[in-house]
Design an enzyme around this catalytic site. Structure first.
Site, mmCIF file in Angstrom:
data_model
loop_
_atom_site.group_PDB
_atom_site.id
_atom_site.type_symbol
_atom_site.label_atom_id
_atom_site.label_comp_id
_atom_site.label_asym_id
_atom_site.label_seq_id
_atom_site.Cartn_x
_atom_site.Cartn_y
_atom_site.Cartn_z
ATOM 1 N N TRP A 121 24.962 54.811 -29.807
ATOM 2 C CA TRP A 121 26.151 55.032 -30.645
ATOM 3 C C TRP A 121 25.993 56.265 -31.513
ATOM 4 O O TRP A 121 26.959 56.985 -31.766
ATOM 5 C CB TRP A 121 26.485 53.789 -31.467
ATOM 6 C CG TRP A 121 26.869 52.656 -30.570
ATOM 7 C CD1 TRP A 121 26.196 51.488 -30.382
ATOM 8 C CD2 TRP A 121 27.997 52.607 -29.681
ATOM 9 N NE1 TRP A 121 26.837 50.719 -29.445
ATOM 10 C CE2 TRP A 121 27.937 51.375 -28.993
ATOM 11 C CE3 TRP A 121 29.044 53.482 -29.386
ATOM 12 C CZ2 TRP A 121 28.883 50.993 -28.040
ATOM 13 C CZ3 TRP A 121 29.993 53.105 -28.445
ATOM 14 C CH2 TRP A 121 29.901 51.880 -27.784
ATOM 15 N N ASP A 174 27.671 54.624 -39.765
ATOM 16 C CA ASP A 174 28.368 53.724 -38.855
ATOM 17 C C ASP A 174 27.691 52.362 -39.036
ATOM 18 O O ASP A 174 26.560 52.164 -38.598
ATOM 19 C CB ASP A 174 28.209 54.229 -37.419
ATOM 20 C CG ASP A 174 28.735 53.241 -36.383
ATOM 21 O OD1 ASP A 174 29.233 52.168 -36.763
ATOM 22 O OD2 ASP A 174 28.637 53.555 -35.170
ATOM 23 N N LYS A 191 32.384 42.500 -34.843
ATOM 24 C CA LYS A 191 31.075 41.830 -34.736
ATOM 25 C C LYS A 191 30.882 40.857 -35.910
ATOM 26 O O LYS A 191 30.803 39.664 -35.709
ATOM 27 C CB LYS A 191 29.966 42.870 -34.686
ATOM 28 C CG LYS A 191 30.113 43.759 -33.439
ATOM 29 C CD LYS A 191 29.276 44.981 -33.504
ATOM 30 C CE LYS A 191 29.686 46.025 -32.500
ATOM 31 N NZ LYS A 191 29.654 45.599 -31.101
#
Ligand SMILES: Cc1ncc(COP(=O)(O)O)c(C=O)c1O
Length: 360
Positions: A102, A172, A196
């Site tokens: 990511w 992030d 999540k």
């Protein structure tokens, strides 16, 4: 089939109370006579939902009052664009600490918009650790430093806020927001897809310091402009009303269950249980180095890799779902977000013991 034990990496398990509450509101939102997905975002009913979601986020994360909280769309992936679009003028660059797929994506997309470079890259080491502060140095001319607090795919996690040597810090936090304590004031931008720890996909939490709002470029397309989104209260266009409702329900649930501290304690307990099982026998091989292990995603392999398919298949039959590792790492990944109960990890560990006894 009864509700499974959902170890999926996201969209992920939600607390049952939240699912039940959504079910109740589906046909008639808070007695308004209009269903949850049929209510205008301009209605007072929805305005109070979004206001409460934001104020609960503010109190749960102790967000400084001068910070802006937005609920956007486009996932964390759109923030890979929005952050540099807003924060970097032409010719300006940023640094990225590359700890997994990511953050690689964040760097790739940053380079499409402006310029960026990695100041630490764990790929050569198989992304099995995060760096310590002495391992990297921000470049002289960078405007900010970006990192990924929890590496969902590799199962590693920063235990401390990186040292950006005074530069603005962008994180992030998609896979650990509200699952571990977060020092909001140490950051200038925090973004996280909700799917999540906080709710369903389609809602992205964005927390911006006064510096980030001030620095934001003007003349961006309105949807991508932090300042416009702030002025419009995250409703420049039609927001994901359903997703924001679910987010609010999850935040109520976190609040009622000890806040972020309570979630962190439960997440630590779940992680301790599974890692102690992985470490108990050479039958299992952990991916992440001990000091970098994520408490949200445990990644490991069976030393005899031919046993992976039987393991996954038997687990599925027992209702232990979502355990297959990400395709670029393989093996097993047990994601243990806020909504996953300790009992699910106990069931998984029980199954691991039984499986090992039968195959070693
Ligand atoms: C840490 C992290 N960042 C970014 C993403 C991409 O998120 P989205 O699908 O919301 O764009 C994910 C997805 O799993 C993630 O785990």
């Amino acid at each position: 089939m009864p509700r499974a034990h959902n170890f999926g990496a996201g969209p992920a398990v939600l607390p049952l109370e939240v699912v039940e509450s959504c079910k109740k509101q589906l046909a008639n939102l808070e007695g308004s006579g209009l269903g949850l997905m049929e209510t205008s975002h301009r209605s007072g009913t929805f305005q109070s939902v979004i206001d409460e979601a934001i104020s609960r986020l503010r109190s749960l994360l102790s967000i400084p009052p001068d910070y802006t909280v937005l609920l956007l769309q486009g996932g964390a992936s759109l923030q890979f664009h929005m952050v540099p679009l807003n924060l970097l003028a032409e010719g300006e660059v940023a640094d990225v600490i590359v700890t997994g797929k990511w953050s690689q994506n964040a760097l790739t997309e940053l380079n499409k918009i402006r310029g960026g470079s990695s100041i630490w890259d764990g790929e050569g080491g198989g992304f099995c650790m995060v760096p310590s502060a002495s391992d990297y140095h921000p470049t002289e001319d960078s405007v900010y430093v970006h990192y990924t607090s929890n590496n969902t795919i590799y199962g590693t996690q920063f235990k401390q806020v990186p040292n950006s040597q005074g530069k603005p810090l962008v994180v992030d936090a998609s896979s650990d927001i509200c699952g571990v304590p977060l020092d909001v004031a140490a950051h200038d931008v925090i973004y996280a897809g909700a799917q999540k720890n906080l709710g369903p996909s389609g809602v992205t939490v964005c927390i911006l310091s006064p510096w980030a709002i001030e620095k934001a470029n003007s003349n961006l397309p309105s949807m991508l402009d932090y300042r416009t989104q702030k002025e419009k209260g995250s409703m420049f266009n039609t927001p994901n009303t359903y997703g924001i409702f679910v987010l609010r329900e999850v935040l109520r649930w976190i609040d009622a269950n000890g806040g972020v501290e309570g979630a962190h304690r439960r997440n630590r307990d779940k992680a301790a249980l599974i890692y102690s099982e992985i470490d108990s026998s050479p039958f299992w091989a952990p991916h992440a180095e001990v000091g970098s292990r994520s408490i949200m995603n445990a990644t490991f392999r069976l030393v005899d890799e031919s046993l992976l398919e039987p393991f996954i298949n038997e687990a599925e039959e027992l209702g232990l779902k979502g355990l297959r590792g990400h395709r670029i790492v393989g093996g097993i990944r047990a994601s243990m977000y806020n909504g996953l109960e300790l009992g699910s990890v106990e069931r998984l560990v029980g199954f691991m013991r039984d499986f090992e006894a039968r195959h070693s």
